[in-house]
Design an enzyme around this catalytic site. Structure first.
Site, short mmCIF file in Angstrom:
data_model
loop_
_atom_site.label_atom_id
_atom_site.label_comp_id
_atom_site.label_asym_id
_atom_site.label_seq_id
_atom_site.Cartn_x
_atom_site.Cartn_y
_atom_site.Cartn_z
N LEU A 167 0.88 -1.16 0.00
CA LEU A 167 0.00 0.00 0.00
C LEU A 167 0.92 1.21 0.00
CD1 LEU A 167 -2.40 -1.69 2.48
CD2 LEU A 167 -3.19 -0.72 0.33
N ASP A 168 1.25 1.67 -1.18
CA ASP A 168 2.38 2.59 -1.34
C ASP A 168 2.25 3.92 -0.60
OD1 ASP A 168 4.02 0.94 -2.81
OD2 ASP A 168 3.40 1.72 -4.76
N PHE A 216 4.85 3.76 2.30
CA PHE A 216 6.12 4.36 1.87
C PHE A 216 6.03 5.87 1.65
CE2 PHE A 216 6.27 -0.07 0.28
CZ PHE A 216 7.34 -0.50 1.04
N GLY A 217 4.80 6.39 1.55
CA GLY A 217 4.67 7.83 1.31
C GLY A 217 4.76 8.13 -0.17
N GLY A 253 4.00 10.88 -1.54
CA GLY A 253 4.55 12.22 -1.67
C GLY A 253 6.05 12.25 -1.39
N ASN A 290 11.31 0.94 -7.34
CA ASN A 290 11.55 0.60 -8.75
C ASN A 290 10.56 1.27 -9.71
OD1 ASN A 290 9.95 -1.29 -7.19
ND2 ASN A 290 9.68 -2.47 -9.06
N TYR A 291 9.29 1.46 -9.24
CA TYR A 291 8.27 2.00 -10.13
C TYR A 291 8.25 3.52 -10.12
CZ TYR A 291 5.46 -1.65 -12.24
OH TYR A 291 5.01 -2.66 -13.05
N ASP A 343 -17.50 19.37 -4.89
CA ASP A 343 -18.54 20.32 -4.43
C ASP A 343 -19.09 20.94 -5.70
OD1 ASP A 343 -17.89 19.77 -1.82
OD2 ASP A 343 -17.24 21.80 -1.32
N ASP A 384 -23.02 16.77 1.69
CA ASP A 384 -21.66 17.04 1.23
C ASP A 384 -20.98 15.69 1.07
OD1 ASP A 384 -19.17 17.97 0.65
OD2 ASP A 384 -18.86 19.04 2.54
#
Lengths: 681, 681
Positions: free
Chosen positions: B322-323, B327-328, B330, B410-411, B477, B616
Site C-alpha cells: 500500500l504505497d 512508503f509515502g 509524496g 523501482n516503479y 462540491d 456534502d
C-alpha cells in the site's frame, strides 16, 4: 448520421480539366505506383470513360482501388525489382438502368473485367449530387409551402437535408431518402433549428417526393445563442491565453514518398478511400536488433459506423445510420484548417473522390501528418538508492499522427492514427460538431410528463439519446501472416493447498481461438487481455511474438438482437471479432448498406465459423459512445474521445527504445525554464 | 511497491539551517497563508521543536497540515477580509516509547492540542532513515556473508532494499520489514539482478535482523542489457528525429500566487503532502454568464495505492504493498528534470517533507505546471451545406497540467492533473520505471513445467503478475456542498405497444443513491453514467447541475474478499464508492497502513451505510492496471497509462467555450505549413 445536401468542398473541389491531368500524369509512369496507391485523378477519369462507354446513363456511387490479392502484393513487396507488380484495377459501384452494378476495370488493359448486377437487398452509397437534388424538391412542393406558411416561416431561410431511411421489415423497397428541414434565419447553425413534425419521402430514381406528412406543429427553436462563429458573437471573452506554438526549426522528421510515410522506426503506406477515409497499409517497425522492418499491420481502416437514435417519434425512429456505407466516411472528409485542425508543424495531403458523373473531385488537406509532442513521458526512472548522484533518465514521448476529419452532416469525426516509437499504434476517435436535435414544445424540464427520449438542452431543443459505434478492420500481420488470436484470461485462483499464507491470487489462462465463434467477445465484465500472436515466431526466451489490443472505454450495444437496425449493424453485437482474411470481407455492415437487411455483414460471414488458428486473420474492433446529450453540447459539442491501442507484447526481445538516442532538445531563450517557488525562501 | 533504502533526494535535500528559515520567514506573516497551504519549513521546524519538547526520543513518520474544518475554510473563503482564518495546525504521526502517537500541534498558540497513543492494528509510514539503516544490516550479518560467498558474489556490489510485510492473519506483530538484496556489479539497474531465495526479517524498533532463511540458490541474472542510461550504451541508434519544441514567446498564461494557480477560466490551490503528493483544493471554474467562479472540487488527491504481486513463492507472497500509507507517495516524489520530465514551457515548484528527526527536507521541482498543446481539437465544425463559402470553425485544445512523479523504489508513477477550458478535469496516471522481477533458474520458456506466476522476460528474469490500483479521494462540491450521487442507467427497452416499427431502444433511468450502499459500484458490465449533481441548482431549462465521472479503462480487483491483502485494501472491492464528507476519512486504506488488518478503511467506514443524498459527499474512484509483464517492459518499462475524467454535465447552460476568443496562433517562419501532395499534379 444525417447527410450533406451539397458538396461541402465545393469551394475548392473544382475538377481538374482532363487534359491537364493527362499531361501531368504522363510524367509518372504506371509501374511507379505502389500496388496499394489509391486511384489517381487520371485513373479515375479512365474509369469514367470506360464505364460510360458501357452505359449511357450511369451514376458513380463508389470508385476506388480494386485491392489486389494480398499474396500478389506481398510477393511483389518481397522483391519489387524482379517480381511482377499486380495490375492496377478499379472497383466501381454504379447505378445504370435502375440497377446496381459492381464493375471491375483493369487500368492496364483498359478492359472491364467484371460487370455484375447486384440483386440482393440494399443500395449503394448516396452521391452528393442526388442528395442536393432531393433537398431542393421541398422548395417548390405545394404542401410543404403551405406547411411553411402555416408556421409563419420565410421560405428562403429554409434548408433541407436528406437522411437514409434504414430498414424496418418491409420486403420490397424503393431507393428513397427522407428529408428533414431546418430554419436558417439568423444563424449558420441551422441544425439547432429543426422544423419538426414533417416527414418527406423522396424517390431518388424518379427524383420526386412520394410521401409527405405534416403531423404536428412544434415551435422552431430560436436562433439566439446557436451560432458558433467567432465573427458573429455579440460579445466575446478573453481567456488570457498567450500564444503557444510547436516549433521544429529543422523541419519535420518524416518523409512522404509517393504514399509511403517514413518516420523514426515506422514505415507505412497511406491511401484515401471515398468510403472509409484513411487506409493504413503495411505498417512496419524497424527492429535494430534484427536490422529489419517487421510487419505489424497489413491494412487498417474504418470499416463502418453505426449511429442509431433512440427517439421513437414518427420523424425520428428511422434514424439508424451507417455512415460509411450510406454517406461515405471518406467523401465526407473536409479540408483541414492549418494551425487549427492540426498544429503548426503539420503537413497536409490531398485526396480524391469521384463525383456522381465519374469526374475526380479533390479534397485539399484531407489528411495532415504531424509529430505530436504533448509533454508525455515515453519511459523514465530516477535511481537514488546508490551512492553518488541521483540518476534520472527520461525519454520524452514524440509520436507521429495522421489525422482526418469527416463531417457527416452535423457531426465531425476526428480520426487519428498515431504511431509511437515504442511500437504502439494508437487510434483515437474524437466526436465534435453539432448534435442532431429535435424541436420540442418544452421550454423547461418541469413541463415534461412523458418519455421524450432525450435531454432538454435549451428552450424547445431536445437532444435525443444515441450511440456512435466505429468499427475498425485491422488486418494485423504480426511479424508475418500466420497469426493466432489469444484470450489471456486473468482468473482468480484460490490457495487451498497451504503452499502460501495467501488465500487467493490471479493467474493467466491463455485460450487460443480455434474458430470464429471462439473470438466473439464482449469486453468489460471480465479481465481478459486480447492478443494477436505469431505462434511460429518466438522471443529469445520463447514467448510467442504478439501485439495486444488495449481498448480505452468499452461501450457495448444496447439494442435487441431481433431489432432491424441491430440486424443491419450486427457487427456491434460484439466488441471484438476475428475472421480469416478474405479479400471481399472489408465492410462490417456489408457492401450495399443503404436499406440493407443484415444478410451480408460481419455477423453473417462469421456464421461459417471458419478456422482462425495459425491463419492470416483480421481483427475487428468496434469502439462505441453512448451519448446522453447535455447542455454543454449545445450549440456545438466539445470533443468526446475514445479509442484503442495496439501494443507490442513480446514482439521485441526488450524495450525497443532502450538503445535509441533521446530526442535532442534545445531550450529556447524566450522560454522560462527556471524554477518558481511556492514557499517563502 | 518496494522502498528506497536511502533518500533519493539526498543530493539536493540539505535541510536549510533553522536561523535562515526564520529570518526569511519573518518576511511573510502567518495570516498571509491560505488555510490549506502546506506547512512551511519554518512551521515544520516549529513542530519539531514542540514535539521534541514532549519526547526525547521521537521519530517523525508524518508531518503535514492538520486540515481545518471545511466549514471554517469555506466561511473564511466567503469573506477573507472579515472572517476569521482557521488557526494553522499540524498533524504529526510519531513514534516514541515504541508507541505510535497522533499529535496535533497548534502553530498559532504553539501548543499541543492532542497527543493520542494509537493502540489499534498497523503502524505508520516508514521513514527513509530507518529503511536505510535496515538495509545496511545484511552487509555485516555473518549468515548473509556466507550466502553471498556461496553464490560467488562480491559483497561490495550487493545492495539491499526494504519491503513492508503485509499481514497474513497473525494476531501479534512487531514493526518489521523484509529485505531483498540485489547485485549491482556492472549496471545501475540492480532491480533486474535479484539475489533470489533469501528472506530477511528486520525488527525496526531494535534495528536488527530477527529472521533469516537462505532457501535456495538461483542464478543472478546477468548485467548485460539491463542498464538504461544513455551514457553507458555500447551502441546507440539514431531515430533521426529533428528537434521539436513548445514555444511560448510571451511566457506562460498561468500565474501562481502563494499556492493558488490561475489559468484561463480555472483557479485552484495546490499543496504538497508527504503522504499523498499533490492535493488540489478549491478547484473552481469561471462562468462568464454568471460572472463568477463556480466550485467543482473542494479537495482531490491520491488517497492510497495497492500493488499486490501474484507470486506465491516464499520470498514474494507477502508483497502486497500500500504505497501511500507504507512508503509515502509524496515523500517518494523525485525532482522533475526540465526538458525531459516536463516540456520546455514548464515551470517548477518545490515541496517539503519531514525527515525522521523532524527536520524539513526539500524536494526541488516536485511539481511542474505547463500548458499542454498536443494538437487536439477542443471543438470544431465545417459547414458546407449553405450557399457561399465553406465555413470551418475550429478551436484547438490547450490545457493546464500539474505533474508529479513518485518513484516508489523501482516503479515511477507519473500523476497528471489536467484542467481543460471546457470544464473537464482529467487525471492521468502513467506507470514506468523498473519492474520488480524474480530471479529464476529458467533461460527459456520451454523449460518451465510448473506454475511460475509470471512471464519469463529475459534469461533468469521472471516478471511476476501484479496489479496497481490507485484510489482517488474526490471531494466534489458541484456548485456548492450539497450534492447527490446519481447512477444514470442506460437500459434496453422493448417496443411492444406498436408505437414504432422499432423493436427496441434504450432509455436513461436515473437512480439517486440514498445511502452509501447504493453507491458501491463495479463498472464495466453495464452501461451506467456516474454523476454527482447539485439537486438544489438547475440549468436554465431545469436539468440538475452536475459533473460526470468518465473512467478510461476499468480494472476490477481479482483477489478474494476473505484474503488478507484484499481485506486491507478493501477499497478496491468496488471501483466507485461515495461517503458523506468526514474530515477524518482521508485515507482509503486507513491511517496506519503498515501491517494493518483492514479494520479501519473505506470499506469499514462505509458499513455504517450513512445517508448521502443531498449531502456534502466524497467520491472515491480507484483506477487499476492488471500487469502481465512482457519482454518490452525489460529492462525499463514504456509508460502504461490509465485515468479518468470529471466532465461538466449540465453544469453550464451551454458550451462554456462558445464565446471565448480562440487561441492566438502565430505561424513561425521556420515551420513549413505548406501542403505536400500525395498525387502527381
Amino acid at each position: 448520421m444525417g447527410t450533406k445536401a451539397m458538396d461541402p468542398r465545393k469551394s475548392n473541389s473544382t475538377p481538374t480539366p482532363f487534359f491537364l491531368l493527362f499531361s501531368l500524369f504522363s510524367l509518372a509512369a504506371c509501374h511507379e505506383h505502389h500496388p496499394l496507391d489509391p486511384l489517381t485523378p487520371f485513373e479515375q477519369t479512365q474509369v469514367q470513360t470506360i464505364v460510360k462507354s458501357l452505359y449511357q446513363n450511369v451514376t458513380f456511387h463508389y470508385v476506388g482501388l480494386d485491392e489486389p490479392d494480398k499474396a500478389a502484393v506481398l510477393s511483389w513487396l518481397s522483391s519489387p525489382q524482379t517480381n511482377q507488380i499486380p495490375d492496377r484495377q478499379a472497383f466501381v459501384i454504379a447505378r445504370a438502368d435502375s440497377q446496381s452494378h459492381e464493375i471491375v476495370v483493369n487500368l492496364a488493359t483498359k478492359e472491364v473485367v467484371t460487370d455484375k448486377v447486384y440483386d440482393g437487398y440494399g443500395y449503394p452509397m448516396l452521391t452528393f449530387e442526388e442528395q442536393a437534388a432531393a433537398t431542393q424538391l421541398p422548395l417548390t412542393y405545394a404542401p410543404f409551402l403551405a406547411s411553411i406558411e402555416k408556421r409563419g416561416l420565410i421560405l428562403d431561410q429554409v434548408f433541407c437535408g436528406s437522411f437514409t431511411v434504414g430498414w424496418y421489415g418491409s420486403e420490397a423497397s424503393k431507393r428513397v431518402v427522407r428529408l428533414m428541414c431546418y430554419y436558417i434565419n439568423g444563424t449558420i447553425n441551422f441544425y439547432m433549428r429543426p422544423i419538426e413534425g414533417i416527414t418527406f419521402t423522396v424517390d431518388l430514381e424518379e427524383m420526386k417526393i412520394i410521401g409527405y406528412h405534416d403531423r404536428v406543429v412544434v415551435p422552431v427553436p430560436k436562433a439566439d445563442g446557436t451560432d458558433y462563429r467567432e465573427a458573429v458573437q455579440k460579445s466575446t471573452f478573453d481567456n488570457h491565453l498567450k500564444s503557444i506554438t510547436i516549433l521544429q526549426p529543422d523541419g519535420p522528421s518524416f518523409t512522404v514518398e509517393g504514399h509511403t510515410v517514413r518516420w523514426a522506426n515506422w514505415e507505412f503506406h497511406v491511401a484515401f478511400d471515398m468510403r472509409s477515409g484513411p487506409i493504413i497499409s503495411l505498417a512496419s517497425i524497424y527492429d535494430h536488433k534484427e536490422d529489419e522492418y517487421r510487419r505489424v499491420m497489413y491494412r487498417g481502416f474504418v470499416s463502418e459506423l453505426f449511429v442509431p437514435y433512440m427517439d421513437l417519434t414518427e420523424e425520428w425512429y428511422y434514424r439508424t445510420f451507417l455512415d460509411a456505407g450510406e454517406f461515405g466516411f471518406g467523401q465526407s472528409a473536409v479540408p483541414l484548417q492549418p494551425l487549427r485542425d492540426c498544429p503548426e508543424n503539420a503537413m497536409f495531403l490531398d485526396g480524391y473522390f469521384t463525383a456522381q458523373d465519374g469526374t475526380p473531385a479533390k479534397i485539399s488537406n484531407v489528411f495532415c501528418l504531424f509529430e505530436r509532442y504533448a509533454g508525455d513521458i515515453m519511459w523514465r526512472h530516477t535511481e537514488g538508492a546508490l551512492p553518488g548522484d541521483l540518476v534520472t533518465e527520461v525519454r520524452p514521448d514524440v509520436s507521429l499522427v495522421l489525422r482526418m476529419v469527416s463531417t457527416v452532416a452535423n457531426y465531425d469525426y476526428v480520426i487519428d492514427w498515431e504511431f509511437k516509437q515504442t511500437g504502439t499504434i494508437k487510434v483515437t476517435a474524437g466526436l465534435t460538431g453539432l448534435l442532431a436535435v429535435r424541436g420540442s414544445i418544452y421550454t423547461h424540464k418541469d413541463q415534461i410528463m412523458q418519455e421524450e427520449y432525450g435531454t432538454l438542452l435549451a428552450e424547445n431543443v431536445l437532444g435525443p439519446y444515441h450511440d456512435h459505434f466505429i468499427s475498425f478492420h485491422l488486418d494485423l500481420d504480426i511479424d508475418g501472416e500466420t497469426n493466432s488470436f489469444v484470450k489471456a484470461k486473468l482468473q482468480r485462483a484460490r490457495v487451498t493447498d497451504g503452499r502460501s499464507p495467501r488465500k487467493s491470487y490471479w493467474r493467466v489462462v491463455n485460450e487460443t481461438a480455434k474458430r470464429e465463434s471462439d473470438a466473439k467477445i464482449n469486453l468489460g465484465s471480465g479481465a481478459t487481455e486480447i492478443l494477436v500472436t505469431n505462434p511460429n515466431k518466438k522471443t529469445k526466451v520463447g514467448n510467442d511474438i504478439g501485439y495486444r489490443l488495449i481498448p480505452r472505454t468499452v461501450a457495448s450495444r444496447l439494442l435487441a438482437n431481433d431489432d432491424y437496425p441491430q440486424k443491419r449493424a450486427a457487427f456491434t453485437k460484439y466488441n471484438v471479432w476475428v475472421t480469416p482474411y478474405n479479400r471481399s470481407e472489408k465492410w462490417a455492415g456489408g457492401l450495399f448498406v443503404d436499406q440493407s437487411h443484415g444478410d451480408d455483414n460481419l455477423a453473417t460471414w462469421s456464421l461459417r465459423d471458419r478456422e482462425i488458428e495459425k491463419k492470416d486473420i483480421v481483427l475487428w474492433y468496434t469502439l462505441g459512445f453512448h451519448h446522453v446529450p447535455c447542455s454543454e453540447d449545445f450549440p456545438i459539442m466539445p470533443t468526446l474521445t475514445n479509442g484503442f491501442e495496439l501494443k507490442p507484447t513480446n514482439f521485441f526481445d526488450y524495450n525497443p527504445m532502450l538503445k535509441f538516442k533521446p530526442l535532442k532538445q534545445v531550450p529556447t531563450p524566450s522560454n522560462s525554464t527556471s524554477s518558481i517557488h511556492l514557499l517563502p525562501q
